[in-house]
Scaffold this active site. Structure first.
Site, PDB file in Angstrom:
ATOM      1  CG  ASP A  92      -1.800   1.017   1.531  1.00 61.98           C
ATOM      2  OD1 ASP A  92      -1.351   2.281   0.709  1.00 61.98           O
ATOM      3  OD2 ASP A  92      -2.778   1.162   2.225  1.00 61.98           O
ATOM      4  CE  LYS A 147       0.621  14.919 -21.075  1.00 68.34           C
ATOM      5  NZ  LYS A 147      -0.272  14.031 -21.669  1.00 68.34           N
ATOM      6  CG  HIS A 177       3.972   9.148 -25.612  1.00 68.86           C
ATOM      7  ND1 HIS A 177       3.223  10.005 -25.042  1.00 68.86           N
ATOM      8  CD2 HIS A 177       3.340   9.220 -26.661  1.00 68.86           C
ATOM      9  CE1 HIS A 177       2.039  10.254 -25.681  1.00 68.86           C
ATOM     10  NE2 HIS A 177       2.320   9.679 -26.897  1.00 68.86           N
ATOM     11  CD  GLU A 215      -5.119  13.309 -29.345  1.00 69.07           C
ATOM     12  OE1 GLU A 215      -4.917  12.005 -28.770  1.00 69.07           O
ATOM     13  OE2 GLU A 215      -5.364  14.128 -28.625  1.00 69.07           O
ATOM     14  CG  ASP A 234      -4.008  15.644 -22.789  1.00 70.05           C
ATOM     15  OD1 ASP A 234      -3.615  15.028 -21.914  1.00 70.05           O
ATOM     16  OD2 ASP A 234      -4.639  15.048 -23.449  1.00 70.05           O
ATOM     17  CG  HIS A 239       2.672  15.179 -26.377  1.00 71.48           C
ATOM     18  ND1 HIS A 239       3.628  14.660 -25.605  1.00 71.48           N
ATOM     19  CD2 HIS A 239       1.507  14.715 -26.014  1.00 71.48           C
ATOM     20  CE1 HIS A 239       2.702  13.645 -24.802  1.00 71.48           C
ATOM     21  NE2 HIS A 239       1.770  13.768 -25.033  1.00 71.48           N
ATOM     22  CE  LYS A 339      -7.590  14.236 -25.924  1.00 72.53           C
ATOM     23  NZ  LYS A 339      -6.359  14.360 -26.363  1.00 72.53           N
TER      24      LYS A 339
HETATM   25  C1  BG6 Z   1      -1.006  11.849 -24.319  1.00 73.15           C
HETATM   26  C2  BG6 Z   1      -2.373  12.436 -23.900  1.00 73.15           C
HETATM   27  O1  BG6 Z   1      -0.265  12.124 -23.605  1.00 73.15           O
HETATM   28  O2  BG6 Z   1      -1.029  11.483 -25.689  1.00 73.15           O
HETATM   29  C3  BG6 Z   1      -3.745  11.844 -24.735  1.00 73.15           C
HETATM   30  O3  BG6 Z   1      -2.671  12.441 -22.646  1.00 73.15           O
HETATM   31  C4  BG6 Z   1      -3.534  11.769 -26.086  1.00 73.15           C
HETATM   32  O4  BG6 Z   1      -4.816  12.445 -24.504  1.00 73.15           O
HETATM   33  C5  BG6 Z   1      -1.965  10.869 -26.323  1.00 73.15           C
HETATM   34  O5  BG6 Z   1      -4.385  11.055 -26.816  1.00 73.15           O
HETATM   35  C6  BG6 Z   1      -1.713  10.863 -27.762  1.00 73.15           C
HETATM   36  O6  BG6 Z   1      -0.619  10.198 -27.958  1.00 73.15           O
HETATM   37  P1  BG6 Z   1      -0.182   9.524 -29.591  1.00 73.15           P
HETATM   38  O7  BG6 Z   1       1.153   8.731 -29.425  1.00 73.15           O
HETATM   39  O8  BG6 Z   1      -1.237   8.558 -29.917  1.00 73.15           O
HETATM   40  O9  BG6 Z   1      -0.179  10.830 -30.247  1.00 73.15           O
END
Ligand code: BG6
Length: 489
Positions: A92, A147, A177, A215, A234, A239, A339
């Protein structure tokens, strides 16, 4: 030939091993690394979570996750090797005494401990204290987090301060990422290994730059998180700004983390602030309404599961960004991300300047500009749009737009293209910080984004609507059209 560098094996602890991030991303990435023979033979993976499970049950859960989320078929031989690395501890994370159990499994003499915080940020401080109090940390230990590192400058400082009580900056690996994506890294190669680009990468030859991260997905059951966050925080704070720094940075002295971080910070410092005074002309916020994605009806943002129907959170944002330095003076960067847009498309388009005089008026009243298009996803590749003569023996030379087209999967048939996570998890295990974010970068990015957020709050305007399945609100077209330009189709 140089010896292949060897890396010390790790004990990789996944805190939150039963959670979404671990099951959907980390275990999948680790399995793929196993498949590619990239994990040190002695490395072990220790899942930690608060539910009671024996190690064998965790292995079963990992197996199910792979079956569910791995796109390829599971290979029995690889799975056997991979599953032999897995074990599980029930801890925990809020109970300090329970961290003592780590002593029973860790081998800090022969292995580096990599602590992956795959949990909500409110638990970071608990884990840091638990690790410190249990005495399992050494100078070699690392921590990995991703994040959201806060929702503004202040909250990110709180998280970073908590972590800094236990880990020094060189031990901290902050993931974005996007920095694991091949084409983002390829920007370094394109820019700094090719004289045609190196010498032309500035305000003398470039007219403007567009970055689109579109997206298809909507909120996908993440309403709670997303509605508090919005697309600016976000996606753009991290990114898109990361992509921007790779496009705009000065040549680093070398590829060491310190050199690259230094140049990225300089770009972030040079971003012209967007404030209450200029927010209307520089930004557009959007929110999707019901519409069609590939012919299928989808609900609007306010009709998603769990939605607060009064919400004014943006699911789309477009910005005009100016970088106040010598290289980029007068070259606007247009960024947009949303989105539920028409399709998934992440690309960078560099528009070169038009030539001052046109001798091919038979073909074009105005010569179209050359473009360098870098596709990040779905199909990684690089295209250059140039004008060529149409073959033939006509009286007049006729020219047309043509593409030099390099698809990564076609060109580099033999080397597999890994996703962002695989690369970053591997680099964290190897202890190479180049692709991770420094605290200073994150704070600089928050400072710039906080000012936009403040201006939006102050203006009190609501986001503009756009139907799901389109390229965003009409106002985003006007944002770029005001400068006599258009978004790349
Ligand atoms: C994430 C966001 O960091 O990246 C998401 O929190 C988003 O909302 C995602 O959909 C997009 O990642 P990728 O690699 O699919 O472009």
């Amino acid at each position: 030939m140089k010896d292949k560098k060897t890396f010390k094996p790790c004990d990789l602890i996944i805190f939150g091993a039963l959670g979404d991030l671990s099951r959907r991303k980390l275990l999948i990435s680790l399995y793929r690394l196993e498949n590619a023979n990239l994990i040190e033979p002695d490395t072990r993976i220790i899942g930690v979570d608060r539910h009671t499970h024996a190690s064998a049950e965790f292995v079963e859960i990992a197996h199910k996750s792979l079956q569910e989320f791995l796109n390829d078929k599971l290979d029995d031989k690889i799975w056997k090797r991979f599953s032999a690395r897995l074990s599980y501890l029930k801890i925990d994370l809020t109970q300090m005494a329970e961290y003592q159990q780590l002593h029973t499994v860790l081998d800090t003499e022969n292995r580096v401990t990599v602590n992956y915080f795959a949990v909500a940020p409110f638990l970071f401080s608990n884990i840091c204290q638990g690790l410190a109090q249990s005495g399992v940390l050494t100078e070699e230990s690392r921590m990995v987090m991703e994040k959201p590192i806060g929702h503004d400058l202040k909250s990110s400082q709180v998280i970073n301060d908590e972590v800094a009580k236990v880990f020094n900056e060189t031990q901290v690996f902050r993931i974005d990422h996007y920095l694991g994506k091949e084409t983002v890294l390829n920007l370094l190669a394109l820019r700094f290994a090719n004289s045609i680009f190196t010498t032309n990468w500035n305000h003398n030859t470039i007219d403007h730059i567009q970055v689109t991260v579109a997206e298809e997905v909507g909120i996908e059951g993440r309403w709670e998180y997303f509605d508090k966050t919005g697309q600016l925080r976000d996606m753009l704070q991290n990114h898109l700004l990361q992509i921007l720094t790779f496009i705009a940075m000065e040549p680093p002295v070398n590829l060491e983390a310190k050199s690259i971080h230094r140049e990225k910070i300089k770009v972030l410092e040079a971003l012209r602030p967007i404030t209450r005074a200029n927010v209307d002309e520089k930004t557009v916020r959007g929110q999707y309404t019901a519409g069609y994605m590939k012919g299928k009806a989808v609900p609007g943002y306010l009709e998603e599961d769990g939605a607060n129907t009064e919400s004014t959170t943006e699911s789309f944002v477009a910005l005009r960004v100016d970088i106040d330095n010598w290289r980029w003076a007068g070259v606007p960067f247009y960024l947009r991300t949303g989105k539920r847009m028409t399709n998934k498309r992440t690309e960078i388009v560099i528009y070169f300047k038009q030539l001052p005089h046109n001798i091919f008026a038979d073909s074009f009243r105005e010569l179209p500009p050359n473009k360098l298009i870098i596709h990040l996803q779905p199909n990684e590749g690089v295209e250059v749009e140039i004008l060529n003569k149409i073959p033939g023996i006509d009286e007049h030379i006729k020219i047309q737009k043509t593409k030099l087209d390099l698809s990564f999967s076609e060109t580099f048939k033999k080397s597999s293209i890994f996703g962002g996570y695989e690369k970053l998890v591997l680099e964290a295990m190897r202890g190479n910080p180049t692709l991770f974010l420094s605290r200073e970068e994150i704070e600089q990015a928050w400072t710039w984004v906080d000012s936009i957020q403040d201006a939006w709050r102050h203006s009190g305007d609501s986001p503009k609507n756009y139907p799901a399945g389109t390229w965003g609100p009409v106002a985003s077209i006007a944002l770029i059209a005001r400068d006599g330009r258009a978004w790349e189709e």
